[in-house]
Enzyme design. Structure first.
Site, mmCIF file in Angstrom:
data_model
loop_
_atom_site.group_PDB
_atom_site.id
_atom_site.type_symbol
_atom_site.label_atom_id
_atom_site.label_comp_id
_atom_site.label_asym_id
_atom_site.label_seq_id
_atom_site.Cartn_x
_atom_site.Cartn_y
_atom_site.Cartn_z
ATOM 1 C CD1 TRP A 172 -2.644 1.633 0.472
ATOM 2 C CD2 TRP A 172 -2.115 1.791 2.646
ATOM 3 N NE1 TRP A 172 -3.414 2.620 1.027
ATOM 4 C CE2 TRP A 172 -3.108 2.748 2.359
ATOM 5 C CE3 TRP A 172 -1.631 1.701 3.947
ATOM 6 C CZ2 TRP A 172 -3.622 3.613 3.318
ATOM 7 C CZ3 TRP A 172 -2.145 2.556 4.909
ATOM 8 C CH2 TRP A 172 -3.130 3.499 4.590
ATOM 9 C CG ASP B 51 -2.273 -2.640 7.472
ATOM 10 O OD1 ASP B 51 -3.344 -2.587 8.107
ATOM 11 O OD2 ASP B 51 -1.987 -1.840 6.543
ATOM 12 C CE LYS C 132 -10.068 -0.114 3.331
ATOM 13 N NZ LYS C 132 -9.629 0.659 2.208
#
Ligand code: KET
Length: 397
Positions: free
Chosen positions: A130, A211, A246
């Site tokens: 990311w 993560d 999300k």
């Protein structure tokens, strides 16, 4: 005073998303940012969340400061969701968890904390990762390096090279790992590979920072949390950032958590204290509303099971869209470039499209993917998947 301030070139994800909003074309398709849209192209408001909002708003309504570490009910629910309800480390009280401003806030608090105690360490992220991982850790003052990860020829993992690179790291290096639904590639470690990593982390004295921004979007809530649970059970000291942006479709509420698995309860209490000190120095304490809603869902059995089934349906829909675009590209795109739509997991597929092909997709067809070639397959739906498949076929074949 500020004449030397240079223009911000923008963020590869958030700025592109803003460009998309400004695009006047009616047939435009947003497959850039990691957001789940429903089959009508709308940002869903989950039923379980809506019910929890009503319950929270029907409550007393007072808005005191939360503790620096956040809402207690929320923190314990985060621990159980991330580590499982039968986790020995949780029972022993050796996990320090605090409420954070999304997954990003968890990474930031964690990296600032690590910089204070390990100022000479360096950070290692997957190649690719990311984009904001680098920005965040550099922002805390770390040098950020990469370890081998994605194999662009096969669309799979370069696990042997990854492991060898991690084996060669200096003690107390910080290794950023994606728990599931790797961003941007959709390629994850399997169970055997995670197990092979554990002794390396232990023997090399490395600091794992996991993560987990997409729990529930890969194979399921428990399945996706395999890595943090394995590390906690194996007694590996590690940090875990999790996000509800999300899986609750609560992007703007900034709900996340940072958990640090420690050697024992006393250490966990001291670590929690220093994490709250980092919070105090940054934003003092976190906001109430989103965390109250998430805690209400997670701690109320009926809402919890409704949420799990809604999340399951989102996961199934993404899989259906993977099959739909795969079908649409058959005969136009071949080999690994086609198969990766099915083999990769979570919100993203790393299409292999070049930056120039991505630019054509946007200019000619109004289809937005990241210039790295990352496509958010959670933005596909029954109405746009045909258009997207034809556009990708046109620029790629
Ligand atoms: N970690 C990963 C791996 C991740 O993809 C995101 C968000 C986050 C953390 C941040 O989560 P949050 O709870 O929103 O702070 N990724 C999407 C959005 C973004 O770039 O901010 C994305 O990659 O599109």
């Amino acid at each position: 005073m500020f004449e030397k301030v240079t223009a911000y070139p923008g963020d590869p994800i958030l700025s592109l998303n803003e460009d998309f909003q400004r695009d006047p074309r009616s047939g435009k398709v947003n497959l850039s940012i990691g957001i789940y849209f429903d089959d009508n192209g709308k940002l869903p408001v989950m039923e379980a969340v809506q019910q929890a909002v009503q319950q929270v708003l029907a409550g007393p309504g007072a808005r005191p400061y939360l503790p620096m570490s956040g809402l207690a009910d929320y923190r314990s629910a985060v621990q159980s969701l991330v580590f499982g309800s039968s986790c020995e480390a949780q029972k022993a009280g050796r996990i320090a968890t605090l409420q954070t401003l999304g997954g990003s806030g968890a990474l930031k608090v964690g990296s600032d904390f690590l910089k204070r105690y390990f100022p000479d360490s360096q950070v290692w992220i997957s190649d690719p990762s990311w984009e904001n991982h680098r920005v965040l850790f550099e922002g805390s003052g770390f040098k950020v390096n990469t370890y081998p990860y994605y194999d662009s020829n096969t669309g799979g993992l370069r696990f042997d090279e990854m492991l060898a690179a991690i084996e060669g790291l200096p003690a107390r290096s910080i290794v950023l790992l994606h728990a599931c639904c790797h961003n941007p590639t959709g390629v994850d470690l399997n169970h055997e590979q995670w197990q092979a990593l554990v002794p390396v982390l232990r023997e090399r004295n490395l600091i794992a920072f996991v993560d987990m921004a997409y729990q529930g979007f890969g194979d399921g809530l428990d399945e996706d949390a395999y890595a943090p649970r394995l590390l906690a059970d194996a007694g590996i000291t590690c940090l875990v950032a999790n996000s509800f942006s999300k899986n609750f479709s609560l992007y703007g509420e900034r709900c996340g958590g940072l958990s640090v698995v420690c050697a024992d309860k006393d250490e966990a209490q001291r670590v929690l204290g220093q994490l709250t000190c980092t919070v105090r120095a940054n934003y003092s304490n976190p906001p109430t509303h989103g965390a109250s809603v998430v805690a209400r869902v997670l701690n109320t059995p009926a809402l919890r099971s409704l949420w799990e089934s809604e999340l399951g349906a989102m996961r199934e829909r993404i899989l259906a869209m993977r099959h739909a675009i795969h079908k649409g590209l058959q005969g136009h795109v071949h080999g690994p470039a086609l198969e990766r739509y099915l083999s990769q997991r979570g919100m993203f597929t790393y299409t292999g499209l070049s930056a120039e092909q991505v630019d054509r997709l946007r200019a000619q067809y109004g289809v937005y993917v990241l210039r790295s070639g990352r496509m958010c397959v959670a933005g596909l739906n029954k109405n746009n998947v045909g258009v997207v498949a034809s556009a990708v076929a046109a620029v790629q074949s």
